[in-house]
Design a protein around this motif. Structure first.
Motif, PDB file in Angstrom:
ATOM      1  N   GLN A 122       0.813  -1.213   0.000  1.00 37.87           N
ATOM      2  CA  GLN A 122       0.000   0.000   0.000  1.00 37.87           C
ATOM      3  C   GLN A 122       0.851   1.269   0.000  1.00 37.87           C
ATOM      4  O   GLN A 122       0.631   2.163  -0.817  1.00 37.87           O
ATOM      5  CB  GLN A 122      -0.945   0.003   1.194  1.00 37.87           C
ATOM      6  CG  GLN A 122      -1.819   1.225   1.294  1.00 37.87           C
ATOM      7  CD  GLN A 122      -2.821   1.132   2.427  1.00 37.87           C
ATOM      8  OE1 GLN A 122      -2.991   0.098   3.051  1.00 37.87           O
ATOM      9  NE2 GLN A 122      -3.494   2.218   2.695  1.00 37.87           N
ATOM     10  N   ARG A 123       1.811   1.381   0.870  1.00 38.06           N
ATOM     11  CA  ARG A 123       2.633   2.593   0.938  1.00 38.06           C
ATOM     12  C   ARG A 123       3.423   2.791  -0.356  1.00 38.06           C
ATOM     13  O   ARG A 123       3.530   3.897  -0.874  1.00 38.06           O
ATOM     14  CB  ARG A 123       3.560   2.536   2.143  1.00 38.06           C
ATOM     15  CG  ARG A 123       2.784   2.697   3.443  1.00 38.06           C
ATOM     16  CD  ARG A 123       3.674   2.646   4.651  1.00 38.06           C
ATOM     17  NE  ARG A 123       4.614   3.763   4.617  1.00 38.06           N
ATOM     18  CZ  ARG A 123       5.646   3.864   5.425  1.00 38.06           C
ATOM     19  NH1 ARG A 123       5.897   2.923   6.309  1.00 38.06           N
ATOM     20  NH2 ARG A 123       6.455   4.906   5.337  1.00 38.06           N
ATOM     21  N   PHE A 124       3.974   1.704  -0.886  1.00 36.78           N
ATOM     22  CA  PHE A 124       4.705   1.794  -2.150  1.00 36.78           C
ATOM     23  C   PHE A 124       3.764   2.213  -3.281  1.00 36.78           C
ATOM     24  O   PHE A 124       4.112   3.051  -4.119  1.00 36.78           O
ATOM     25  CB  PHE A 124       5.379   0.466  -2.481  1.00 36.78           C
ATOM     26  CG  PHE A 124       6.040   0.466  -3.822  1.00 36.78           C
ATOM     27  CD1 PHE A 124       7.250   1.123  -4.019  1.00 36.78           C
ATOM     28  CD2 PHE A 124       5.448  -0.166  -4.908  1.00 36.78           C
ATOM     29  CE1 PHE A 124       7.864   1.151  -5.269  1.00 36.78           C
ATOM     30  CE2 PHE A 124       6.048  -0.146  -6.154  1.00 36.78           C
ATOM     31  CZ  PHE A 124       7.253   0.514  -6.337  1.00 36.78           C
ATOM     32  N   ALA A 125       2.570   1.622  -3.315  1.00 34.59           N
ATOM     33  CA  ALA A 125       1.597   1.947  -4.363  1.00 34.59           C
ATOM     34  C   ALA A 125       1.229   3.430  -4.324  1.00 34.59           C
ATOM     35  O   ALA A 125       1.191   4.096  -5.372  1.00 34.59           O
ATOM     36  CB  ALA A 125       0.346   1.086  -4.221  1.00 34.59           C
ATOM     37  N   TYR A 126       0.953   3.953  -3.130  1.00 32.58           N
ATOM     38  CA  TYR A 126       0.625   5.379  -3.010  1.00 32.58           C
ATOM     39  C   TYR A 126       1.780   6.252  -3.502  1.00 32.58           C
ATOM     40  O   TYR A 126       1.573   7.195  -4.258  1.00 32.58           O
ATOM     41  CB  TYR A 126       0.297   5.754  -1.564  1.00 32.58           C
ATOM     42  CG  TYR A 126      -1.161   5.624  -1.224  1.00 32.58           C
ATOM     43  CD1 TYR A 126      -2.119   6.414  -1.853  1.00 32.58           C
ATOM     44  CD2 TYR A 126      -1.588   4.723  -0.268  1.00 32.58           C
ATOM     45  CE1 TYR A 126      -3.458   6.305  -1.543  1.00 32.58           C
ATOM     46  CE2 TYR A 126      -2.921   4.599   0.054  1.00 32.58           C
ATOM     47  CZ  TYR A 126      -3.859   5.394  -0.580  1.00 32.58           C
ATOM     48  OH  TYR A 126      -5.183   5.271  -0.275  1.00 32.58           O
ATOM     49  N   GLU A 127       2.982   5.942  -3.051  1.00 32.97           N
ATOM     50  CA  GLU A 127       4.119   6.764  -3.444  1.00 32.97           C
ATOM     51  C   GLU A 127       4.327   6.704  -4.961  1.00 32.97           C
ATOM     52  O   GLU A 127       4.532   7.730  -5.600  1.00 32.97           O
ATOM     53  CB  GLU A 127       5.386   6.330  -2.708  1.00 32.97           C
ATOM     54  CG  GLU A 127       6.529   7.264  -3.005  1.00 32.97           C
ATOM     55  CD  GLU A 127       7.568   7.304  -1.913  1.00 32.97           C
ATOM     56  OE1 GLU A 127       8.750   7.392  -2.286  1.00 32.97           O
ATOM     57  OE2 GLU A 127       7.211   7.261  -0.735  1.00 32.97           O
ATOM     58  N   ALA A 128       4.242   5.521  -5.532  1.00 39.39           N
ATOM     59  CA  ALA A 128       4.418   5.379  -6.979  1.00 39.39           C
ATOM     60  C   ALA A 128       3.324   6.128  -7.745  1.00 39.39           C
ATOM     61  O   ALA A 128       3.610   6.832  -8.723  1.00 39.39           O
ATOM     62  CB  ALA A 128       4.424   3.903  -7.372  1.00 39.39           C
ATOM     63  N   LEU A 129       2.083   5.999  -7.297  1.00 41.11           N
ATOM     64  CA  LEU A 129       0.979   6.698  -7.961  1.00 41.11           C
ATOM     65  C   LEU A 129       1.140   8.209  -7.873  1.00 41.11           C
ATOM     66  O   LEU A 129       0.948   8.927  -8.861  1.00 41.11           O
ATOM     67  CB  LEU A 129      -0.368   6.286  -7.354  1.00 41.11           C
ATOM     68  CG  LEU A 129      -0.902   4.929  -7.760  1.00 41.11           C
ATOM     69  CD1 LEU A 129      -2.057   4.508  -6.853  1.00 41.11           C
ATOM     70  CD2 LEU A 129      -1.356   4.966  -9.207  1.00 41.11           C
ATOM     71  N   LEU A 130       1.480   8.700  -6.692  1.00 41.12           N
ATOM     72  CA  LEU A 130       1.612  10.141  -6.512  1.00 41.12           C
ATOM     73  C   LEU A 130       2.796  10.705  -7.292  1.00 41.12           C
ATOM     74  O   LEU A 130       2.675  11.744  -7.954  1.00 41.12           O
ATOM     75  CB  LEU A 130       1.738  10.486  -5.034  1.00 41.12           C
ATOM     76  CG  LEU A 130       0.460  10.304  -4.216  1.00 41.12           C
ATOM     77  CD1 LEU A 130       0.751  10.459  -2.728  1.00 41.12           C
ATOM     78  CD2 LEU A 130      -0.611  11.283  -4.653  1.00 41.12           C
ATOM     79  N   LEU A 131       3.944  10.034  -7.221  1.00 43.50           N
ATOM     80  CA  LEU A 131       5.114  10.525  -7.961  1.00 43.50           C
ATOM     81  C   LEU A 131       4.867  10.510  -9.466  1.00 43.50           C
ATOM     82  O   LEU A 131       5.169  11.483 -10.169  1.00 43.50           O
ATOM     83  CB  LEU A 131       6.351   9.694  -7.623  1.00 43.50           C
ATOM     84  CG  LEU A 131       6.983   9.958  -6.259  1.00 43.50           C
ATOM     85  CD1 LEU A 131       8.051   8.923  -5.959  1.00 43.50           C
ATOM     86  CD2 LEU A 131       7.555  11.360  -6.190  1.00 43.50           C
ATOM     87  N   THR A 132       4.315   9.422  -9.966  1.00 44.15           N
ATOM     88  CA  THR A 132       4.048   9.311 -11.406  1.00 44.15           C
ATOM     89  C   THR A 132       3.043  10.361 -11.854  1.00 44.15           C
ATOM     90  O   THR A 132       3.250  11.054 -12.855  1.00 44.15           O
ATOM     91  CB  THR A 132       3.535   7.898 -11.744  1.00 44.15           C
ATOM     92  OG1 THR A 132       4.519   6.947 -11.342  1.00 44.15           O
ATOM     93  CG2 THR A 132       3.244   7.758 -13.221  1.00 44.15           C
ATOM     94  N   THR A 133       1.950  10.486 -11.107  1.00 43.69           N
ATOM     95  CA  THR A 133       0.905  11.450 -11.467  1.00 43.69           C
ATOM     96  C   THR A 133       1.435  12.878 -11.397  1.00 43.69           C
ATOM     97  O   THR A 133       1.171  13.683 -12.289  1.00 43.69           O
ATOM     98  CB  THR A 133      -0.320  11.267 -10.553  1.00 43.69           C
ATOM     99  OG1 THR A 133      -0.746   9.905 -10.609  1.00 43.69           O
ATOM    100  CG2 THR A 133      -1.468  12.154 -10.978  1.00 43.69           C
ATOM    101  N   ALA A 134       2.179  13.190 -10.351  1.00 48.73           N
ATOM    102  CA  ALA A 134       2.735  14.544 -10.215  1.00 48.73           C
ATOM    103  C   ALA A 134       3.669  14.860 -11.371  1.00 48.73           C
ATOM    104  O   ALA A 134       3.606  15.960 -11.950  1.00 48.73           O
ATOM    105  CB  ALA A 134       3.466  14.682  -8.880  1.00 48.73           C
TER     106      ALA A 134
END
Length: 173
Positions: A122-134
């Protein structure tokens, strides 16, 4: 649900990115982007019908589950429960903003599960989603092509594969 062309935008994310850049330390400041990611995961969870095997006989409020039975958790339906979400089929990131999160039932958002069997990534998924989207939205402007709709395709047991989405992509000014 809301037309794709009417999704809100927030200039505050641009200000955070100008002042801080895009890295792990600044992700917590991207509150509206985080709210948008949560709302997308609420409406369109990737793993939306996980199964668990009951490890002991269980009973609550007249419902019995015997040891060894397979239980399907209806994540897609739970995340759209009108008991917990006003206008549950509407895209509304405001429900995940810090000033509204305390109003939400702690188990109403189930995209990553709960308890000892929740998603370990979960934490990795959030970070990956946020970094990619940003990174993407810092440089690009994406607008859906006319007639593009997000639709739920019923019938899959575990992973949701939506119909293709078509966007116009331009470099931001």
């Amino acid at each position: 649900h809301r037309d794709l062309h009417s999704f809100p935008t927030r200039r505050s994310s641009d200000l955070v990115l100008e002042n801080c850049g895009i890295d792990h330390d600044c992700l917590s400041e991207l509150t509206y982007l985080t709210a948008c990611v949560n709302e997308v995961l609420r409406l369109y969870p990737v793993f939306f019908r996980p199964e668990r095997v009951c490890t002991k006989d269980w009973k609550l409020d007249g419902v019995r589950i015997k040891k060894g039975m397979t239980v399907i958790i209806p994540v897609w339906a739970a995340n759209r429960n009108p008991k917990y979400y006003e206008n549950p089929d509407e895209f509304d990131p405001e429900r995940f903003m810090p000033y509204n999160k305390d109003k939400m039932h702690p188990y109403a958002f189930t995209s990553f599960g709960h308890g000892p069997k929740n998603c370990t990534g979960q934490r990795f998924a959030y970070e990956a989603l946020l970094l990619t989207t940003a990174h993407l939205f810092r440089e690009l402007k994406c607008t859906p092509k006319h007639g593009t709709k997000l639709e739920f395709n019923a019938g899959s047991l575990f992973f949701h594969f939506p119909a293709p989405l078509y966007f116009n992509i331009r470099v931001r000014q």
